[in-house]
Design an enzyme around this catalytic site. Structure first.
Site, PDB file in Angstrom:
ATOM      1  N   LYS A 250       7.651 -12.571 -52.757  1.00  0.00           N
ATOM      2  CA  LYS A 250       6.374 -12.501 -52.148  1.00  0.00           C
ATOM      3  C   LYS A 250       6.393 -12.545 -50.380  1.00  0.00           C
ATOM      4  CE  LYS A 250       3.490 -15.349 -54.968  1.00  0.00           C
ATOM      5  NZ  LYS A 250       2.466 -16.402 -55.274  1.00  0.00           N
TER       6      LYS A 250
ATOM      7  N   LYS B  19       1.507  -5.153 -67.484  1.00  0.00           N
ATOM      8  CA  LYS B  19       1.013  -6.162 -67.973  1.00  0.00           C
ATOM      9  C   LYS B  19      -0.546  -6.350 -67.119  1.00  0.00           C
ATOM     10  CE  LYS B  19       1.413 -10.899 -67.703  1.00  0.00           C
ATOM     11  NZ  LYS B  19       2.281 -12.107 -67.391  1.00  0.00           N
TER      12      LYS B  19
ATOM     13  N   LYS C  38      -4.941  -8.418 -61.731  1.00  0.00           N
ATOM     14  CA  LYS C  38      -6.108  -8.052 -61.308  1.00  0.00           C
ATOM     15  C   LYS C  38      -5.796  -7.369 -59.957  1.00  0.00           C
ATOM     16  CE  LYS C  38      -8.295 -11.451 -59.796  1.00  0.00           C
ATOM     17  NZ  LYS C  38      -9.244 -12.517 -59.197  1.00  0.00           N
TER      18      LYS C  38
END
Ligand code: TRP
Length: 335
Positions: free
Chosen positions: A113, A200, A203
């Site tokens: 991240k 996979k 969104k």
């Protein structure tokens, strides 16, 4: 014999998609009788990445409603909103003091991240200490309920291991108190992206890639129709990822008879993809209709939903207050 306790949480990052549902949330619903279940909407975790306050509040309420619509039953399970149970944050501080800086630095999700934020640059180029200590809050979520099992995906395994380390270190230092939480593995369907079935469903890949759990029937049909099916495979040969994905969605919807019929057609080379897509869309539409209806009903009375959310969280507060009192006594705080 008392039931073992299972705990899992979900971040209120907007709409749930069918991958989240078939791959996690439906299992939460199914195990409510077998285990003593605790589920949470973790809004504090959602603050660790750049976010919009109004949207966070709305997403939290909506996620609570969505879990009810999926079949989480507050009469059977504890269902809390994390920020309504401040005991989690208090325990996080105590746990921060038995967590090593080095161990936190090794968390791969933090590293991923961080590089994502750095790559985005601009205003988003801010890495909060909250993002760094996120796994400590997650350990508090789990251990404050003395959970035995945590159903988690691969991406959260390292964080769960960290929770076990925190439990062990706490127990060694202050006395045996927390059980070591183990992962709960269940064979669940893994739904892939419609537009890129080698990845996979997520969104963040974009609109075309996922189907929201509460999308309109029209939109479900449109998305299934444009799903990638083939990249040149032979009839009766190996199934391409896109075709396999549609088959697995049909199976996840419990439409086994159609699945077998279509599979026969696939094997003898007579399968029409238009037919496969029609059956996929029908299966999804039928499976999701009752959930969407329940959600519409719950959304029509937000005052009631708000009341349910506070009541359900109050149950969690009662339980965690007692645990936190024990812990404060053990670590030398005035309790
Ligand atoms: N970190 C988890 C995720 O991003 C969410 C989470 C927070 C969680 N606390 C938890 C999951 C406790 C399981 C148990 O998906």
């Amino acid at each position: 014999m008392s039931k073992k306790r299972v705990l899992s949480c979900i971040q209120p990052t907007g709409e749930i998609h069918i991958g989240n549902y078939f791959g996690a949330v439906r299992n939460w619903v199914d195990i409510q009788d077998k285990y003593d279940c605790v589920y949470g909407v973790v809004d504090l975790h959602a603050m660790t990445m750049p976010y919009d306050p109004a949207r966070l509040r709305e997403n939290t309420t909506q996620m609570f409603i969505d879990l009810l619509a999926c079949g989480i039953d507050p009469k059977k399970s504890v269902l809390f909103v994390q920020s309504l149970v401040p005991q989690h944050t208090e325990l996080t501080w105590i746990f921060s003091c038995v967590t090593s800086y080095g161990e936190l630095s090794r968390m791969t999700q933090f590293k991923d991240k961080t590089s994502q934020l750095e790559a985005e640059g601009g205003k988003k180029n801010f890495i909060s200490a909250g993002l760094f200590t996120y796994p400590v809050l997650m350990a508090a979520d789990i251990l404050i309920y003395k959970a035995h099992y945590v159903p988690v995906g691969k991406d959260q395994e390292q964080h769960l291991e960290m929770s076990r380390n925190i439990a062990v270190r706490f127990n060694n230092q202050f006395g045996d108190y927390f059980p070591e939480p183990a992962p709960l593995y269940t064979e669940l369907p893994k739904v892939m992206s419609l537009a890129d079935p080698t990845r996979k469903m997520s969104k963040s890949l974009g609109e075309k890639h996922y189907i929201g759990l509460f999308e309109s029937e029209d939109s479900i049909r449109k998305k299934v129709k444009t799903a990638v099916t083939d990249t040149g495979s032979q009839p009766g040969g190996e199934m391409s990822p896109g075709v396999a994905n549609l088959f697995s969605i049909i199976r996840a919807c419990g439409n086994l008879q159609a699945w077998e019929e279509l599979n026969k057609q696939f094997l003898n080379g007579t399968l029409k993809y238009s037919e496969l897509k029609n059956v996929t869309a029908d299966s999804l539409v039928n499976t999701l209709r009752p959930l969407r209806e329940k959600r519409t009903e719950l959304n029509s009375d937000r005052t009631l939903a708000d009341k349910l959310m506070h009541e359900a969280s109050a149950v969690a507060r009662d339980y965690t207050t007692r645990v936190l009192d024990d812990v404060k006594g053990m670590v030398g705080l005035i309790s």
